[in-house]
Design a protein around this motif. Structure first.
Motif, PDB file in Angstrom:
ATOM      1  N   PRO A  12       0.845  -1.213   0.000  1.00 17.52           N
ATOM      2  CA  PRO A  12       0.000   0.000   0.000  1.00 17.52           C
ATOM      3  C   PRO A  12       0.869   1.248   0.000  1.00 17.52           C
ATOM      4  CG  PRO A  12      -0.767  -1.568   1.623  1.00 17.52           C
ATOM      5  CD  PRO A  12       0.546  -2.096   1.121  1.00 17.52           C
ATOM      6  N   PHE A  13       0.440   2.220  -0.770  1.00 15.17           N
ATOM      7  CA  PHE A  13       1.200   3.463  -0.894  1.00 15.17           C
ATOM      8  C   PHE A  13       1.081   4.291   0.383  1.00 15.17           C
ATOM      9  CE2 PHE A  13       1.306   8.018  -1.871  1.00 15.17           C
ATOM     10  CZ  PHE A  13       2.596   8.111  -2.382  1.00 15.17           C
ATOM     11  N   VAL A  14       2.209   4.713   0.897  1.00 11.91           N
ATOM     12  CA  VAL A  14       2.250   5.590   2.070  1.00 11.91           C
ATOM     13  C   VAL A  14       2.943   6.880   1.665  1.00 11.91           C
ATOM     14  CG1 VAL A  14       3.043   5.889   4.436  1.00 11.91           C
ATOM     15  CG2 VAL A  14       2.337   3.625   3.636  1.00 11.91           C
ATOM     16  N   ALA A  15       2.249   7.955   1.833  1.00 17.46           N
ATOM     17  CA  ALA A  15       2.822   9.246   1.442  1.00 17.46           C
ATOM     18  C   ALA A  15       4.088   9.533   2.240  1.00 17.46           C
ATOM     19  CB  ALA A  15       1.802  10.357   1.686  1.00 17.46           C
ATOM     20  N   LYS A  16       5.081  10.077   1.571  1.00 20.16           N
ATOM     21  CA  LYS A  16       6.338  10.431   2.216  1.00 20.16           C
ATOM     22  C   LYS A  16       6.123  11.584   3.174  1.00 20.16           C
ATOM     23  CE  LYS A  16      11.069  11.931   1.244  1.00 20.16           C
ATOM     24  NZ  LYS A  16      12.010  12.332   0.192  1.00 20.16           N
ATOM     25  N   ARG A  17       6.613  11.430   4.401  1.00 17.13           N
ATOM     26  CA  ARG A  17       6.475  12.485   5.393  1.00 17.13           C
ATOM     27  C   ARG A  17       7.516  13.571   5.132  1.00 17.13           C
ATOM     28  NH1 ARG A  17       6.447   9.985  11.284  1.00 17.13           N
ATOM     29  NH2 ARG A  17       6.040  12.182  11.739  1.00 17.13           N
ATOM     30  N   GLU A  18       7.025  14.768   5.027  1.00 18.76           N
ATOM     31  CA  GLU A  18       7.921  15.899   4.804  1.00 18.76           C
ATOM     32  C   GLU A  18       8.443  16.413   6.141  1.00 18.76           C
ATOM     33  OE1 GLU A  18       8.981  17.020   2.004  1.00 18.76           O
ATOM     34  OE2 GLU A  18       7.728  15.738   0.719  1.00 18.76           O
ATOM     35  N   THR A  19       9.759  16.495   6.269  1.00 16.03           N
ATOM     36  CA  THR A  19      10.375  16.995   7.488  1.00 16.03           C
ATOM     37  C   THR A  19      10.931  18.393   7.223  1.00 16.03           C
ATOM     38  OG1 THR A  19      11.010  14.756   8.131  1.00 16.03           O
ATOM     39  CG2 THR A  19      12.124  16.587   9.252  1.00 16.03           C
ATOM     40  N   PRO A  20      10.477  19.381   7.933  1.00 22.13           N
ATOM     41  CA  PRO A  20      11.011  20.736   7.715  1.00 22.13           C
ATOM     42  C   PRO A  20      12.516  20.769   7.902  1.00 22.13           C
ATOM     43  CG  PRO A  20       9.077  20.782   9.139  1.00 22.13           C
ATOM     44  CD  PRO A  20       9.459  19.343   8.986  1.00 22.13           C
ATOM     45  N   ASP A  21      13.195  21.545   7.063  1.00 20.92           N
ATOM     46  CA  ASP A  21      14.658  21.613   7.154  1.00 20.92           C
ATOM     47  C   ASP A  21      15.139  22.674   8.129  1.00 20.92           C
ATOM     48  OD1 ASP A  21      13.939  23.854   5.804  1.00 20.92           O
ATOM     49  OD2 ASP A  21      15.114  23.453   3.993  1.00 20.92           O
ATOM     50  N   ASN A  22      14.203  23.296   8.875  1.00 22.20           N
ATOM     51  CA  ASN A  22      14.594  24.344   9.819  1.00 22.20           C
ATOM     52  C   ASN A  22      14.281  23.967  11.263  1.00 22.20           C
ATOM     53  OD1 ASN A  22      11.845  24.435   9.577  1.00 22.20           O
ATOM     54  ND2 ASN A  22      11.700  26.662   9.390  1.00 22.20           N
ATOM     55  N   LEU A  23      14.181  22.666  11.527  1.00 21.34           N
ATOM     56  CA  LEU A  23      13.895  22.220  12.900  1.00 21.34           C
ATOM     57  C   LEU A  23      15.149  22.220  13.765  1.00 21.34           C
ATOM     58  CD1 LEU A  23      11.393  19.245  12.428  1.00 21.34           C
ATOM     59  CD2 LEU A  23      10.909  21.524  13.315  1.00 21.34           C
ATOM     60  N   TRP A  24      16.316  22.040  13.132  1.00 25.27           N
ATOM     61  CA  TRP A  24      17.565  21.888  13.875  1.00 25.27           C
ATOM     62  C   TRP A  24      18.590  22.917  13.411  1.00 25.27           C
ATOM     63  CZ3 TRP A  24      17.683  18.466  17.868  1.00 25.27           C
ATOM     64  CH2 TRP A  24      16.680  17.502  17.896  1.00 25.27           C
ATOM     65  N   HIS A  25      19.472  23.265  14.341  1.00 22.53           N
ATOM     66  CA  HIS A  25      20.542  24.212  14.049  1.00 22.53           C
ATOM     67  C   HIS A  25      21.856  23.631  14.561  1.00 22.53           C
ATOM     68  CE1 HIS A  25      22.748  28.028  13.750  1.00 22.53           C
ATOM     69  NE2 HIS A  25      23.212  27.761  14.966  1.00 22.53           N
ATOM     70  N   LYS A  26      22.874  23.671  13.715  1.00 22.24           N
ATOM     71  CA  LYS A  26      24.189  23.179  14.132  1.00 22.24           C
ATOM     72  C   LYS A  26      24.966  24.304  14.792  1.00 22.24           C
ATOM     73  CE  LYS A  26      28.295  20.716  12.518  1.00 22.24           C
ATOM     74  NZ  LYS A  26      28.977  20.104  11.344  1.00 22.24           N
ATOM     75  N   CYS A  27      25.276  24.124  16.065  1.00 27.56           N
ATOM     76  CA  CYS A  27      25.983  25.159  16.824  1.00 27.56           C
ATOM     77  C   CYS A  27      27.379  25.363  16.259  1.00 27.56           C
ATOM     78  CB  CYS A  27      26.057  24.756  18.299  1.00 27.56           C
ATOM     79  SG  CYS A  27      27.049  25.889  19.302  1.00 27.56           S
ATOM     80  N   LYS A  28      27.753  26.619  16.041  1.00 32.56           N
ATOM     81  CA  LYS A  28      29.075  26.950  15.527  1.00 32.56           C
ATOM     82  C   LYS A  28      30.146  26.852  16.613  1.00 32.56           C
ATOM     83  CE  LYS A  28      27.288  30.024  11.915  1.00 32.56           C
ATOM     84  NZ  LYS A  28      25.869  29.689  12.160  1.00 32.56           N
ATOM     85  N   GLY A  29      29.709  26.736  17.864  1.00 31.51           N
ATOM     86  CA  GLY A  29      30.671  26.612  18.953  1.00 31.51           C
ATOM     87  C   GLY A  29      31.087  25.183  19.218  1.00 31.51           C
ATOM     88  N   CYS A  30      30.095  24.314  19.454  1.00 29.30           N
ATOM     89  CA  CYS A  30      30.406  22.930  19.815  1.00 29.30           C
ATOM     90  C   CYS A  30      30.097  21.935  18.700  1.00 29.30           C
ATOM     91  CB  CYS A  30      29.641  22.521  21.077  1.00 29.30           C
ATOM     92  SG  CYS A  30      27.828  22.580  20.901  1.00 29.30           S
ATOM     93  N   GLY A  31      29.414  22.393  17.648  1.00 28.75           N
ATOM     94  CA  GLY A  31      29.094  21.507  16.538  1.00 28.75           C
ATOM     95  C   GLY A  31      27.917  20.595  16.774  1.00 28.75           C
ATOM     96  N   GLN A  32      27.254  20.721  17.921  1.00 27.38           N
ATOM     97  CA  GLN A  32      26.109  19.871  18.230  1.00 27.38           C
ATOM     98  C   GLN A  32      24.849  20.408  17.562  1.00 27.38           C
ATOM     99  OE1 GLN A  32      26.334  16.943  20.175  1.00 27.38           O
ATOM    100  NE2 GLN A  32      28.514  17.372  19.873  1.00 27.38           N
ATOM    101  N   MET A  33      23.908  19.496  17.289  1.00 29.22           N
ATOM    102  CA  MET A  33      22.632  19.882  16.727  1.00 29.22           C
ATOM    103  C   MET A  33      21.694  20.328  17.855  1.00 29.22           C
ATOM    104  SD  MET A  33      23.166  19.541  13.546  1.00 29.22           S
ATOM    105  CE  MET A  33      21.523  19.801  12.882  1.00 29.22           C
ATOM    106  N   VAL A  34      21.118  21.508  17.694  1.00 28.57           N
ATOM    107  CA  VAL A  34      20.246  22.087  18.715  1.00 28.57           C
ATOM    108  C   VAL A  34      18.866  22.313  18.102  1.00 28.57           C
ATOM    109  CG1 VAL A  34      19.913  23.990  20.344  1.00 28.57           C
ATOM    110  CG2 VAL A  34      22.228  23.257  19.738  1.00 28.57           C
ATOM    111  N   PHE A  35      17.831  21.945  18.833  1.00 27.93           N
ATOM    112  CA  PHE A  35      16.465  22.171  18.388  1.00 27.93           C
ATOM    113  C   PHE A  35      16.245  23.685  18.271  1.00 27.93           C
ATOM    114  CE2 PHE A  35      11.717  21.558  19.309  1.00 27.93           C
ATOM    115  CZ  PHE A  35      11.460  21.194  17.992  1.00 27.93           C
ATOM    116  N   VAL A  36      15.802  24.154  17.100  1.00 29.86           N
ATOM    117  CA  VAL A  36      15.688  25.587  16.839  1.00 29.86           C
ATOM    118  C   VAL A  36      14.786  26.279  17.860  1.00 29.86           C
ATOM    119  CG1 VAL A  36      14.774  27.302  15.215  1.00 29.86           C
ATOM    120  CG2 VAL A  36      16.234  25.459  14.388  1.00 29.86           C
ATOM    121  N   LYS A  37      13.680  25.649  18.208  1.00 35.74           N
ATOM    122  CA  LYS A  37      12.767  26.255  19.186  1.00 35.74           C
ATOM    123  C   LYS A  37      13.464  26.434  20.533  1.00 35.74           C
ATOM    124  CE  LYS A  37       8.142  25.771  21.195  1.00 35.74           C
ATOM    125  NZ  LYS A  37       7.798  27.171  20.885  1.00 35.74           N
ATOM    126  N   GLU A  38      14.259  25.456  20.927  1.00 33.25           N
ATOM    127  CA  GLU A  38      15.005  25.552  22.184  1.00 33.25           C
ATOM    128  C   GLU A  38      16.025  26.677  22.116  1.00 33.25           C
ATOM    129  OE1 GLU A  38      17.698  22.690  25.154  1.00 33.25           O
ATOM    130  OE2 GLU A  38      17.157  22.013  23.129  1.00 33.25           O
TER     131      GLU A  38
END
Length: 284
Positions: A12-38
């Motif tokens: 059965p066809f399942v529509a591909k879930r679209e994931t926004p590309d602005n949910l996460w931010h890569k910190c320029k200090g430590c390189g860790q991924m941070v939740f944008v809302k946080e």
């Protein structure tokens, strides 16, 4: 039809879930991924390493003025391309692109409001607009901010973030250095405080002008502060510089600035300074 196609078509066809590309931010200090809302809820400071991300004028106003008290001042009118400059692109095209990316007219914005009940004018440079470079617009906006502070009988607080003078305006950009110095003297003649908050990065002609002329010099943690590049200095003096050279902490430890203040404590610090330097007569 191959058996792979038959099996695939039977699923059965399942529509591909679209994931926004602005949910996460890569910190320029430590390189860790941070939740944008946080990150936004933490005033764009990394909750893992406390790295201070670069932000523009309207967020600065929101963080440091009393809620609902501030109004953005009108932009000055200047000639947009006085030298008809062109390198790999036309200067006018670079301006259009920067305006589309930031939503602002140029690299400097002023607003008037209150900080802990005290009237103040704040000017902010936005590094996202052509590296916060200082051209005629920035110089005119700085002078307009000083004049607004004089009209309001209020301190002028400037957040600097710049790569220096705007090369597309040549000598006209360098002329903003003495103009800003004269405007600061106008503040002093009016008996008004001039407070500078150095943010990452502040360098070049801005560092040589109004960025280092404050009555009080504050900096955000670990900001890069320099007149010229590290490699240029090392090749000139033929010495290896300390690892923390040209950082906020280095400048504080060597007496070039007064304090390094975390963004979370900056409004409280500015409120105390305005209250101490301006006094009850400037309360809103």
């Amino acid at each position: 039809m191959s058996w792979i196609d038959r099996v695939r078509n039977a699923i059965p066809f399942v529509a591909k879930r679209e994931t926004p590309d602005n949910l996460w931010h890569k910190c320029k200090g430590c390189g860790q991924m941070v939740f944008v809302k946080e990150l936004e809820e933490n005033q764009h400071v990394c909750p893992k390493c406390q790295h201070h991300e670069r932000i523009g004028g309207r967020l600065r106003f929101e963080y440091h003025f009393d809620a609902g008290s501030w109004t953005v001042l009108p932009n000055p009118k200047v000639a947009e391309d006085p030298l008809k400059f062109r390198d790999s692109k036309r200067y006018t095209d670079r301006l259009k692109a920067a305006r589309a990316d930031t939503g602002e007219q140029d690299a400097y914005l002023n607003a008037v409001g209150t900080i802990d009940g005290h009237r103040a004018v704040i000017g902010v440079q936005d590094f996202a607009f052509m590296g916060g470079s200082m051209g005629q617009f920035v110089g005119e906006a700085f002078v307009a901010g000083c004049e607004a502070a004089i009209r309001e009988s209020a301190p002028y607080i400037v957040f600097t973030a710049s790569g220096g003078a705007r090369m597309q305006e040549g000598i006209l950009s360098l002329m903003q250095m003495p103009r800003s110095t004269v405007a600061i003297e106008m503040l002093h003649d009016a008996g008004l405080p001039y407070i500078v908050v150095l943010t990452d990065p502040t360098s070049g002609g801005v560092m040589a002008a109004y960025a280092m002329l404050g009555d009080v010099q504050i900096a955000e943690p670990n900001a890069t502060l320099a007149f010229t590049g590290r490699r240029v200095i090392e090749s000139t003096i033929r010495e290896k510089l300390p690892e923390d050279f040209q950082t906020s902490e280095y400048y504080r430890d060597h007496g070039l600035i007064d304090m390094v203040t975390h963004r979370h404590q900056l409004k409280e610090t500015l409120g105390k300074l305005v209250d101490y330097l301006a006094g009850p007569k400037m309360a809103a």
